[in-house]
Design a protein around this motif. Structure first.
Motif, PDB file in Angstrom:
ATOM      1  N   LYS A  76     -35.652  15.093  11.967  1.00 32.31           N
ATOM      2  CA  LYS A  76     -36.663  14.190  11.412  1.00 32.31           C
ATOM      3  C   LYS A  76     -37.986  14.379  12.155  1.00 32.31           C
ATOM      4  CE  LYS A  76     -33.523  12.065   8.842  1.00 32.31           C
ATOM      5  NZ  LYS A  76     -32.299  12.732   9.132  1.00 32.31           N
ATOM      6  N   LYS A  77     -39.084  14.012  11.504  1.00 31.00           N
ATOM      7  CA  LYS A  77     -40.420  14.174  12.076  1.00 31.00           C
ATOM      8  C   LYS A  77     -40.609  13.359  13.360  1.00 31.00           C
ATOM      9  CE  LYS A  77     -42.740  15.104   7.713  1.00 31.00           C
ATOM     10  NZ  LYS A  77     -43.702  14.636   6.729  1.00 31.00           N
ATOM     11  N   ASN A  78     -39.924  12.226  13.453  1.00 31.71           N
ATOM     12  CA  ASN A  78     -40.125  11.333  14.599  1.00 31.71           C
ATOM     13  C   ASN A  78     -39.176  11.633  15.765  1.00 31.71           C
ATOM     14  OD1 ASN A  78     -37.792  10.420  13.391  1.00 31.71           O
ATOM     15  ND2 ASN A  78     -38.334   8.259  13.486  1.00 31.71           N
ATOM     16  N   ASN A  79     -38.457  12.746  15.719  1.00 32.07           N
ATOM     17  CA  ASN A  79     -37.520  13.104  16.779  1.00 32.07           C
ATOM     18  C   ASN A  79     -38.288  13.478  18.048  1.00 32.07           C
ATOM     19  OD1 ASN A  79     -35.900  14.851  18.507  1.00 32.07           O
ATOM     20  ND2 ASN A  79     -34.375  14.746  16.897  1.00 32.07           N
ATOM     21  N   ARG A  80     -37.968  12.787  19.155  1.00 28.78           N
ATOM     22  CA  ARG A  80     -38.659  13.072  20.415  1.00 28.78           C
ATOM     23  C   ARG A  80     -37.726  13.639  21.483  1.00 28.78           C
ATOM     24  NH1 ARG A  80     -42.112   7.782  21.617  1.00 28.78           N
ATOM     25  NH2 ARG A  80     -40.064   6.892  21.360  1.00 28.78           N
ATOM     26  N   SER A  81     -36.422  13.567  21.263  1.00 28.93           N
ATOM     27  CA  SER A  81     -35.481  14.060  22.278  1.00 28.93           C
ATOM     28  C   SER A  81     -35.216  15.551  22.123  1.00 28.93           C
ATOM     29  CB  SER A  81     -34.152  13.312  22.182  1.00 28.93           C
ATOM     30  OG  SER A  81     -33.441  13.708  21.020  1.00 28.93           O
ATOM     31  N   CYS A  87     -31.143   9.752  21.257  1.00 27.61           N
ATOM     32  CA  CYS A  87     -32.443   9.229  21.654  1.00 27.61           C
ATOM     33  C   CYS A  87     -32.326   8.425  22.944  1.00 27.61           C
ATOM     34  CB  CYS A  87     -33.051   8.372  20.552  1.00 27.61           C
ATOM     35  SG  CYS A  87     -32.161   6.847  20.235  1.00 27.61           S
ATOM     36  N   TYR A  89     -33.365   5.025  24.939  1.00 23.44           N
ATOM     37  CA  TYR A  89     -33.553   3.671  24.432  1.00 23.44           C
ATOM     38  C   TYR A  89     -33.642   2.683  25.582  1.00 23.44           C
ATOM     39  CZ  TYR A  89     -31.680  -0.776  22.581  1.00 23.44           C
ATOM     40  OH  TYR A  89     -31.468  -2.084  22.271  1.00 23.44           O
TER      41      TYR A  89
END
Length: 174
Positions: A76-81, A87, A89
């Motif tokens: 997904k576009k919002n994946n930061r890991s 993720c 948290y």
């Protein structure tokens, strides 16, 4: 008509434009298939529905849905890991506290066949940053091994209704 039989098919009744029929909309791998089936052209509401259903079934046969495993690996576009379904948290109740009092976790998540998601979290304080991350990776990888079947975009995504307490205070379940 059962709920499953109308997947991707919706009714259009617009008196102003005198449009009456069924609209088929199915998306597969970024491509949208859309076609309208007019009651007037097909000889009535039931016949236009059957034509729409046949078209929808043809599209699904030619373009099958993702498998659950394929769907679960879409970045997904919002994946930061950098890892799908994993993720970092911060527990919401500690978010406003000073950094040393915040509780951080690495969380692994994956879809269940009924549309809900399973989440497992690993404490950074307990396992360390790298340890918690590796545990989350392993939990997700192990879960995906057992993930079978097709992705169903129409699967129920609601949580089951909880049963309340009776007047006597005991659980309402039999």
């Amino acid at each position: 008509m059962s709920r499953g039989s109308v997947y991707g098919i919706s009714r259009v009744d617009n008196e102003v434009s005198r449009t009456h029929g069924w609209l088929v909309t199915v998306q597969r791998r970024g491509e949208i298939f859309r076609k309208h089936f007019s009651d007037g052209v097909h000889g009535g509401k039931q016949k236009s529905f059957l034509a729409a259903k046949a078209y929808r079934d043809e599209i699904i046969a030619k373009h099958p849905p993702f498998s659950m495993r394929e769907y679960s690996n879409i970045v997904k576009k919002n994946n930061r890991s950098g890892v799908v379904g994993v993720c970092r948290y911060c527990a919401s109740e500690t978010r406003d506290l000073p950094e040393e009092k915040q509780r951080w976790f690495w969380v692994a998540s994956w879809p269940l066949p009924d549309g809900r998601r399973k989440r497992v979290k690993f404490s950074v304080k307990k396992y360390g940053e790298e340890g918690a991350f590796k545990m989350a990776l392993k939990a997700r990888k192990d879960a995906l091994k057992h993930l079978d079947g097709e992705f169903n975009p129409g699967a129920v995504r609601r949580k089951p209704v909880r049963r309340g307490k009776t007047a006597a205070g005991s659980d309402a379940r039999p």
